[in-house]
Design an enzyme around this catalytic site. Structure first.
Site, PDB file in Angstrom:
ATOM      1  N   HIS A 197       0.821  -1.211   0.000  1.00  0.00           N
ATOM      2  CA  HIS A 197       0.000   0.000   0.000  1.00  0.00           C
ATOM      3  C   HIS A 197       0.859   1.267   0.000  1.00  0.00           C
ATOM      4  O   HIS A 197       0.359   2.353   0.304  1.00  0.00           O
ATOM      5  CB  HIS A 197      -0.920   0.016   1.223  1.00  0.00           C
ATOM      6  CG  HIS A 197      -1.734  -1.223   1.383  1.00  0.00           C
ATOM      7  ND1 HIS A 197      -2.616  -1.636   0.418  1.00  0.00           N
ATOM      8  CD2 HIS A 197      -1.775  -2.151   2.375  1.00  0.00           C
ATOM      9  CE1 HIS A 197      -3.185  -2.778   0.818  1.00  0.00           C
ATOM     10  NE2 HIS A 197      -2.679  -3.111   1.995  1.00  0.00           N
ATOM     11  N   HIS A 232      -7.064  -4.539  -1.214  1.00  0.00           N
ATOM     12  CA  HIS A 232      -6.478  -5.855  -1.467  1.00  0.00           C
ATOM     13  C   HIS A 232      -7.236  -6.546  -2.581  1.00  0.00           C
ATOM     14  O   HIS A 232      -7.223  -7.760  -2.697  1.00  0.00           O
ATOM     15  CB  HIS A 232      -6.536  -6.732  -0.211  1.00  0.00           C
ATOM     16  CG  HIS A 232      -6.110  -6.035   1.031  1.00  0.00           C
ATOM     17  ND1 HIS A 232      -6.997  -5.386   1.862  1.00  0.00           N
ATOM     18  CD2 HIS A 232      -4.881  -5.849   1.553  1.00  0.00           C
ATOM     19  CE1 HIS A 232      -6.312  -4.845   2.871  1.00  0.00           C
ATOM     20  NE2 HIS A 232      -5.035  -5.104   2.703  1.00  0.00           N
TER      21      HIS A 232
END
Lengths: 331, 331
Positions: free
Chosen positions: B57, B219
């Protein structure tokens, strides 16, 4: 074509409008000639530093307009030089008693636009000078270029002459500094994927699932060769050798090291690439005094990266560390 | 899989090493437990603020470690919560007399790791508190989540509690501020493409050439629906309505507005998206006092973006504007 766009012909103007809406206090936009400029420009106590070039390389160059950087940027459409009359308009808008420094990357369209615009500006009594950036060691001549291409090394020229202009240096001195920077900066890029200019609607080139373009240009120009993809460290090694060997950079040099993403490569991978480049610098006894990891000069959404090295002396290191402001907030 | 990687199992550690090599003066790395921390941490005159979460991320969260932001980040592998013993190690390393604030996005793995680690830390006399971020309005429960997911809104929590911690506020006060921020921040994302975790070697989901995932998770979790791609302005409109309508944000509110790239979307497109979001704020009489356009919380190389709105009052606006430093150089 899968992009965040509306009408493809409005891509550049809608991006520019977004930038202006995000920076209402510091930037201005002359919409009819694609000019983004500092709200406090032209300042009559300094040379105006401007850049003309195609869009699609953001943050270069409209997002490099700010204190200690560019006074104005006048982009063309995606991957297209700005029209000559836009450049003339930019000269008029940014004219100061100290003159205008115009920066262009070495592409024929950009240089031609400049040549014609300078003539017209001079007829109106505007003094302008040019610095050309041609830092890309990948190939000699290229699709749109006689000589080497100008790529991410441009950032260092902007940073240096932008800082010097802020300190009140005159036009001749800025030309000297700009050429000096261009003389000590070298780059090379590679692509994992092509990219799609909105108005074209299809990729400018395609690569197979295991293929790379080594030495790619920022408009998708061919590089040295197509090759199979390899581990990242091997790719960095080859490109580092090409870049460091070109000047050449030598044991003991103080340098700036940039890993520049081409638009579609995540910052996680850029740091993984930086790791190897920094280790190679250590091996060669090159001291990295400034580093840059992120996006500086892109090719739309192309996955890929470039590596840039610049040799610094006291003068250039001071200019690189001078205060500057850009319109992109990080936090 | 076309990525800049070496051995996929070294992806996270090589990225971390790159970050450390680029920031030798300000960051430290405890390699055996994946901890990046400030060179001056722990400081005994302040609460340590830390974040545990999966990698992939970036810049969240290892690149948010710095003055006025996080004291440490302890990531797991790509899209995987950090192991419990890494978190305990991070608690020990960052322990101060004022305690530790731990931030997690609302995923079961991250919360479970925290619960177990807290118990072990308390047995050793370490005081820790938790703030959970769950700003994603897309769906209620999700693949790895009971309740809402935590996404880019996390940035605002880090910024606020990081600034308050720097000013010496105590742990209870930081918990109050963190929960307050989470209470007024809302986000929603969408994807144009999937993404490929290095160790998996294939995309976590795929979309057809004309397809999007509206409400995607960071995700790759499913969102509200698959849809055909539409003009950017229409996409922004739908997402803006969902986000602004959730709190709800009301006429006259002062807000922060973020357009966050998910990793593969170029900044040109992000500004084009920002344009429409800013115009919608204007229509609704929401005053944007802080804006953020760039990458804050990504999903590897996913093409896509998210929009985040936060309602600011005097306290939060001051915290948002407090000085902070992150390890990513922009110029």
């Amino acid at each position: 074509m899968k992009k965040f766009i509306n009408d493809p012909t409005h891509f550049v103007s809608e991006m520019m409008e977004g930038l202006i809406l995000a920076n209402p206090d510091t930037l201005r936009w002359k919409k009819d000639s694609n000019i983004i400029y500092r709200a406090d420009a032209p300042r009559h106590d300094k040379v105006s530093v401007i850049q003309g070039s195609g869009s699609g390389h953001e943050p270069a160059h409209i997002m490099a307009v700010g204190k200690g950087m560019l006074d104005a940027a006048v982009p063309g459409n995606v991957f297209a030089a700005p029209p000559m009359d836009y450049i003339v308009e930019c000269f008029k808008l940014m004219n100061t008693p100290k003159g205008i420094l115009h920066l262009v990357n070495n592409y024929q369209g950009d240089r031609m636009g400049w040549d014609m615009a300078r003539e017209m500006a001079e007829a109106e009594g505007i003094r302008t000078e040019l610095v050309v950036i041609d830092d890309d060691v990948s190939v000699e001549n290229s699709t749109y270029t006689v000589g080497r291409r100008g790529v991410a090394g441009n950032f260092f020229v902007i940073k240096a002459v932008g800082a010097a202009a802020e300190q009140g240096e005159d036009l001749d001195e800025l030309v000297r500094i700009g050429k000096k920077v261009n003389g000590v900066v070298r780059s090379m890029g590679m692509a994992l994927t092509g990219c799609t200019p909105p108005a074209k609607g299809e990729p400018i080139f395609t690569l197979a699932d295991d293929e790379i373009e080594m030495g790619v240009g920022i408009h998708g120009e061919p590089g040295r060769r197509r090759d199979k993809i390899k581990p990242a460290d091997q790719l960095v090694e080859e490109m580092f050798e090409a870049v460091a060997g070109d000047l050449p950079f030598s044991k003991g040099d103080r340098i700036g090291l940039m890993i520049n993403g081409l638009g579609g490569t995540p910052i996680s991978e850029l740091y993984l690439l930086y790791r190897k480049a920094a280790l190679l610098c250590r091996d060669r006894d090159l001291t990295v005094v400034q580093n840059y990891v992120g996006e500086y000069c892109t090719a739309l959404e192309m996955a890929g990266y470039s590596i840039t090295l610049i040799r610094l002396d006291d003068e250039l290191e001071t200019l690189m560390k001078a205060p500057a402001e850009i319109p992109i907030r990080t936090f």
